[in-house]
Motif scaffolding. Structure first.
Motif, PDB file in Angstrom:
ATOM      1  N   GLU A  93      -9.552  -0.064  -4.861  1.00  0.00           N
ATOM      2  CA  GLU A  93      -8.816  -0.448  -5.785  1.00  0.00           C
ATOM      3  C   GLU A  93      -7.241  -0.335  -5.042  1.00  0.00           C
ATOM      4  O   GLU A  93      -6.499  -1.345  -5.565  1.00  0.00           O
ATOM      5  N   ALA A  94      -7.077   0.458  -4.375  1.00  0.00           N
ATOM      6  CA  ALA A  94      -5.747   0.217  -3.467  1.00  0.00           C
ATOM      7  C   ALA A  94      -5.567  -0.781  -2.582  1.00  0.00           C
ATOM      8  O   ALA A  94      -4.307  -1.244  -2.371  1.00  0.00           O
ATOM      9  N   GLY A  95      -6.777  -1.193  -2.126  1.00  0.00           N
ATOM     10  CA  GLY A  95      -6.569  -2.403  -1.382  1.00  0.00           C
ATOM     11  C   GLY A  95      -5.724  -2.034   0.103  1.00  0.00           C
ATOM     12  O   GLY A  95      -5.600  -0.932   0.557  1.00  0.00           O
ATOM     13  N   GLU A  96      -5.008  -3.206   0.404  1.00  0.00           N
ATOM     14  CA  GLU A  96      -3.928  -2.890   1.446  1.00  0.00           C
ATOM     15  C   GLU A  96      -3.112  -1.875   1.433  1.00  0.00           C
ATOM     16  O   GLU A  96      -2.607  -1.142   2.593  1.00  0.00           O
ATOM     17  N   LYS A  97      -2.691  -1.468   0.054  1.00  0.00           N
ATOM     18  CA  LYS A  97      -2.024  -0.325   0.035  1.00  0.00           C
ATOM     19  C   LYS A  97      -2.621   1.171   0.203  1.00  0.00           C
ATOM     20  O   LYS A  97      -1.898   2.049   0.488  1.00  0.00           O
ATOM     21  N   ASN A  98      -3.722   1.071   0.692  1.00  0.00           N
ATOM     22  CA  ASN A  98      -4.582   2.279   1.101  1.00  0.00           C
ATOM     23  C   ASN A  98      -3.920   2.690   2.437  1.00  0.00           C
ATOM     24  O   ASN A  98      -4.063   3.872   2.868  1.00  0.00           O
ATOM     25  N   SER A  99      -3.692   1.778   3.132  1.00  0.00           N
ATOM     26  CA  SER A  99      -3.103   2.172   4.686  1.00  0.00           C
ATOM     27  C   SER A  99      -1.760   2.430   4.594  1.00  0.00           C
ATOM     28  O   SER A  99      -0.836   1.645   3.849  1.00  0.00           O
ATOM     29  N   VAL A 100      -1.247   3.572   5.073  1.00  0.00           N
ATOM     30  CA  VAL A 100       0.219   3.836   5.106  1.00  0.00           C
ATOM     31  C   VAL A 100       0.636   3.152   6.353  1.00  0.00           C
ATOM     32  O   VAL A 100       0.356   3.436   7.535  1.00  0.00           O
ATOM     33  N   ARG A 101       1.797   2.437   6.324  1.00  0.00           N
ATOM     34  CA  ARG A 101       2.241   1.721   7.417  1.00  0.00           C
ATOM     35  C   ARG A 101       3.224   2.682   8.025  1.00  0.00           C
ATOM     36  O   ARG A 101       3.836   3.551   7.674  1.00  0.00           O
ATOM     37  N   THR A 102       3.110   2.640   9.708  1.00  0.00           N
ATOM     38  CA  THR A 102       3.593   3.496  10.275  1.00  0.00           C
ATOM     39  C   THR A 102       4.186   2.935  11.492  1.00  0.00           C
ATOM     40  O   THR A 102       3.917   1.747  11.801  1.00  0.00           O
ATOM     41  N   GLU A 103       4.986   3.871  12.143  1.00  0.00           N
ATOM     42  CA  GLU A 103       5.668   3.281  13.347  1.00  0.00           C
ATOM     43  C   GLU A 103       5.929   4.652  14.314  1.00  0.00           C
ATOM     44  O   GLU A 103       5.914   5.869  13.911  1.00  0.00           O
ATOM     45  N   CYS A 104       6.317   4.489  15.430  1.00  0.00           N
ATOM     46  CA  CYS A 104       6.547   5.234  16.567  1.00  0.00           C
ATOM     47  C   CYS A 104       5.257   6.413  16.599  1.00  0.00           C
ATOM     48  O   CYS A 104       5.345   7.547  16.740  1.00  0.00           O
ATOM     49  N   ASP A 105       4.008   5.800  16.489  1.00  0.00           N
ATOM     50  CA  ASP A 105       2.676   6.503  16.606  1.00  0.00           C
ATOM     51  C   ASP A 105       2.450   7.340  17.874  1.00  0.00           C
ATOM     52  O   ASP A 105       2.864   6.659  19.053  1.00  0.00           O
TER      53      ASP A 105
END
Length: 222
Positions: A93-105
């Motif tokens: 249901e969350a679709g793409e919003k299920n992934s938490v966008r990150t940086e500096c991993d």
């Protein structure tokens, strides 16, 4: 930053020779300061043998140099709001919003465990996953902490290039294996691969060259 809780070790098992990548779905936390519901609940990632060897090597360096941890930029982990296995409907249901966008991993390695940490994109909010025992990772690949075996891919490459080698070829092959053995725990896998490839190229370029020694001249007497 609080150190991740060390999970209890799983029961020991026989090393899995030639094992494929080890897949993880582990608890993640952080992101609570965000105004929207963007906190991850799990991190998903997999570790292949090359990365496992890097992690083991970093762990050995941490212990040898008496430092707390080693970090490097690394994007292997995906931070998710819902676990796609245990909360499948919510994840879909969350679709793409299920992934938490990150940086500096980054990958973080201590003497005993490893984990991934990142910032939620365009924020100063940190998220990270629970630490995973390096001993279990090493066991999966049949390695030992501080392992000094020749990487399987390097061994196979040498065997394919010099099958049934004897004489000079046997000595050259043994020398390359010794070099790989000495460097495997000290340098990254790509650098080791490049070094072996350079040596193999040099060998191939000179493989057809025959070095002949002229017989010693007989002494001339008056």
């Amino acid at each position: 930053m609080p150190h991740p809780t060390q999970p209890q070790s799983a029961p020991s098992a026989a090393p899995d020779a030639g094992a494929g990548p080890k897949r993880y779905i582990v608890e993640a936390h952080g992101g609570g300061d965000l105004d929207w519901d963007g906190s991850p609940s799990v991190a998903v990632f997999q570790v292949d043998e090359a990365l496992a060897r890097d992690i083991i090597r970093f762990s050995s360096l941490v212990k040898a140099e008496n430092v707390y941890k080693i970090e490097r930029f690394d994007c292997h982990a995906d931070f998710l709001r819902y676990d796609p296995e245990t909360n499948r409907e919510e994840a879909l249901e969350a679709g793409e919003k299920n992934s938490v966008r990150t940086e500096c991993d980054v990958l973080v390695v201590t003497g005993e465990d490893f984990f991934f940490r990142a910032y939620v994109k365009h924020t100063d909010v940190e998220i990270e996953c629970e630490g995973q025992p390096i001993s279990a990772l090493a066991q999966h690949f049949g390695l030992a902490p501080g392992d000094r075996s020749v990487p399987e891919a390097v061994r196979v490459r040498l065997e394919q290039a010099l099958p049934g080698a004897d004489g000079y070829e046997r000595g050259f092959k043994d020398a390359l294996e010794s070099i790989a053995l000495a460097l495997a725990a000290k340098i990254s896998r790509p650098v080791l691969d490049e070094a072996i490839a350079t040596a193999m190229d040099a060998y191939a370029n000179n493989a057809d060259t025959q070095v002949s020694e002229a017989p010693a001249s007989s002494p001339q007497f008056p």
